[in-house]
Design a protein around this motif. Structure first.
Motif, PDB file in Angstrom:
ATOM      1  N   ARG A 174       7.360 -49.539 -62.445  1.00 33.04           N
ATOM      2  CA  ARG A 174       7.551 -48.264 -61.747  1.00 33.04           C
ATOM      3  C   ARG A 174       7.473 -48.550 -60.251  1.00 33.04           C
ATOM      4  O   ARG A 174       6.421 -48.893 -59.723  1.00 33.04           O
ATOM      5  CB  ARG A 174       6.472 -47.264 -62.158  1.00 33.04           C
ATOM      6  N   ALA A 175       8.598 -48.400 -59.576  1.00 31.19           N
ATOM      7  CA  ALA A 175       8.659 -48.672 -58.147  1.00 31.19           C
ATOM      8  C   ALA A 175       8.251 -47.462 -57.321  1.00 31.19           C
ATOM      9  O   ALA A 175       7.737 -47.601 -56.215  1.00 31.19           O
ATOM     10  CB  ALA A 175      10.061 -49.124 -57.752  1.00 31.19           C
ATOM     11  N   LYS A 176       8.482 -46.262 -57.851  1.00 31.89           N
ATOM     12  CA  LYS A 176       8.123 -45.044 -57.133  1.00 31.89           C
ATOM     13  C   LYS A 176       7.929 -43.929 -58.137  1.00 31.89           C
ATOM     14  O   LYS A 176       8.659 -43.826 -59.119  1.00 31.89           O
ATOM     15  CB  LYS A 176       9.215 -44.637 -56.143  1.00 31.89           C
ATOM     16  N   PHE A 177       6.942 -43.091 -57.858  1.00 30.46           N
ATOM     17  CA  PHE A 177       6.735 -41.873 -58.630  1.00 30.46           C
ATOM     18  C   PHE A 177       6.261 -40.818 -57.654  1.00 30.46           C
ATOM     19  O   PHE A 177       5.280 -41.020 -56.938  1.00 30.46           O
ATOM     20  CB  PHE A 177       5.690 -42.063 -59.732  1.00 30.46           C
ATOM     21  N   SER A 178       6.964 -39.709 -57.601  1.00 31.05           N
ATOM     22  CA  SER A 178       6.545 -38.625 -56.731  1.00 31.05           C
ATOM     23  C   SER A 178       7.023 -37.304 -57.316  1.00 31.05           C
ATOM     24  O   SER A 178       8.199 -37.149 -57.602  1.00 31.05           O
ATOM     25  CB  SER A 178       7.141 -38.783 -55.333  1.00 31.05           C
ATOM     26  N   PRO A 179       6.120 -36.354 -57.479  1.00 29.06           N
ATOM     27  CA  PRO A 179       6.536 -35.034 -57.940  1.00 29.06           C
ATOM     28  C   PRO A 179       6.958 -34.121 -56.780  1.00 29.06           C
ATOM     29  O   PRO A 179       7.306 -32.973 -56.984  1.00 29.06           O
ATOM     30  CB  PRO A 179       5.273 -34.490 -58.619  1.00 29.06           C
ATOM     31  N   ARG A 180       6.943 -34.634 -55.560  1.00 27.99           N
ATOM     32  CA  ARG A 180       7.235 -33.841 -54.371  1.00 27.99           C
ATOM     33  C   ARG A 180       8.692 -33.375 -54.373  1.00 27.99           C
ATOM     34  O   ARG A 180       9.607 -34.143 -54.603  1.00 27.99           O
ATOM     35  CB  ARG A 180       6.967 -34.678 -53.118  1.00 27.99           C
ATOM     36  N   VAL A 181       8.885 -32.083 -54.085  1.00 25.67           N
ATOM     37  CA  VAL A 181      10.212 -31.500 -53.976  1.00 25.67           C
ATOM     38  C   VAL A 181      10.563 -31.411 -52.492  1.00 25.67           C
ATOM     39  O   VAL A 181       9.804 -30.821 -51.725  1.00 25.67           O
ATOM     40  CB  VAL A 181      10.236 -30.081 -54.615  1.00 25.67           C
ATOM     41  N   PRO A 182      11.697 -31.987 -52.058  1.00 28.26           N
ATOM     42  CA  PRO A 182      12.072 -31.856 -50.651  1.00 28.26           C
ATOM     43  C   PRO A 182      12.322 -30.381 -50.300  1.00 28.26           C
ATOM     44  O   PRO A 182      12.972 -29.656 -51.061  1.00 28.26           O
ATOM     45  CB  PRO A 182      13.376 -32.652 -50.544  1.00 28.26           C
ATOM     46  N   LEU A 183      11.802 -29.966 -49.193  1.00 26.12           N
ATOM     47  CA  LEU A 183      11.949 -28.577 -48.767  1.00 26.12           C
ATOM     48  C   LEU A 183      12.936 -28.491 -47.612  1.00 26.12           C
ATOM     49  O   LEU A 183      12.930 -29.336 -46.715  1.00 26.12           O
ATOM     50  CB  LEU A 183      10.593 -28.009 -48.360  1.00 26.12           C
ATOM     51  N   PRO A 184      13.809 -27.477 -47.614  1.00 21.54           N
ATOM     52  CA  PRO A 184      14.838 -27.350 -46.576  1.00 21.54           C
ATOM     53  C   PRO A 184      14.227 -27.217 -45.195  1.00 21.54           C
ATOM     54  O   PRO A 184      13.253 -26.487 -44.995  1.00 21.54           O
ATOM     55  CB  PRO A 184      15.604 -26.087 -46.969  1.00 21.54           C
ATOM     56  N   GLY A 185      14.802 -27.953 -44.253  1.00 17.75           N
ATOM     57  CA  GLY A 185      14.372 -27.843 -42.866  1.00 17.75           C
ATOM     58  C   GLY A 185      13.153 -28.669 -42.505  1.00 17.75           C
ATOM     59  O   GLY A 185      12.746 -28.679 -41.351  1.00 17.75           O
ATOM     60  N   LEU A 186      12.563 -29.375 -43.476  1.00 15.19           N
ATOM     61  CA  LEU A 186      11.366 -30.160 -43.170  1.00 15.19           C
ATOM     62  C   LEU A 186      11.602 -31.656 -43.182  1.00 15.19           C
ATOM     63  O   LEU A 186      10.788 -32.411 -42.704  1.00 15.19           O
ATOM     64  CB  LEU A 186      10.224 -29.814 -44.140  1.00 15.19           C
ATOM     65  N   ASP A 187      12.683 -32.100 -43.788  1.00 15.35           N
ATOM     66  CA  ASP A 187      12.938 -33.548 -43.850  1.00 15.35           C
ATOM     67  C   ASP A 187      13.945 -33.980 -42.835  1.00 15.35           C
ATOM     68  O   ASP A 187      14.721 -33.303 -42.314  1.00 15.35           O
ATOM     69  CB  ASP A 187      13.425 -33.933 -45.257  1.00 15.35           C
TER      70      ASP A 187
END
Length: 159
Positions: free
Chosen positions: A146-159
């Motif tokens: 497993r190289a990456k695991f993230s449950p984070r959802v990208p939010l508009p205007g923040l990335d």
């Protein structure tokens, strides 16, 4: 659930909580330069409106007994709504199925599965795939790293 309008502060609160849900109300308020009561009201409103679905602890899988993770593609013979719903209900009822997606084109479902070992996968496959006459094809890919695991959802205007 009541729909709410969210602003940039709400989005920043959501992003911070995605990264670390254990942040105190005080630290969130300080980080975003709002009063603690206002911060508490905003977070409560985000929870009550369904923007925050749940708060969980993400465990270090490496500290648990060896686990076997598989990405499984499932194709059904019949794709009518009732057949898709029936398989989906059975899949999401399995504890080993961590994620279940209906997809298109290609297979009908992609499942993220975690079990203790290959006999555990075989037992799951028997229950979920072999015993279902509507399952036409199953293709499993077993994770070697497993190289990456993230449950984070990208939010508009923040990335």
């Amino acid at each position: 659930m009541k729909e709410i309008n969210i602003d940039e502060t709400d989005l920043r609160l959501l992003d911070a909580l995605q990264r670390d849900a254990s942040l105190s109300n005080q630290s969130l308020a300080e980080r975003f330069n709002i009063s603690p009561p206002t911060c508490l009201r905003r977070v409560r409103r985000l929870r009550e409106s369904g923007w925050i679905e749940s708060e969980v602890a993400i465990l270090d899988a490496g500290r648990i007994a060896p686990l076997l993770t598989a990405i499984v593609e499932v194709s059904l013979d019949r794709q009518d709504a009732s057949a898709l719903d029936a398989f989906e209900q059975r899949a999401v009822a399995e504890d080993a199925v961590q994620q279940c997606y209906r997809v298109s084109p290609g297979p009908d479902f992609v499942l993220m599965v975690t079990v203790g070992d290959m006999p555990g996968y075989h037992a799951l496959a028997q229950r979920l795939f072999t015993n279902d006459a509507n399952v036409r094809n199953v293709k499993a890919f077993f994770s070697v790293k497993r190289a990456k695991f993230s449950p984070r959802v990208p939010l508009p205007g923040l990335d």
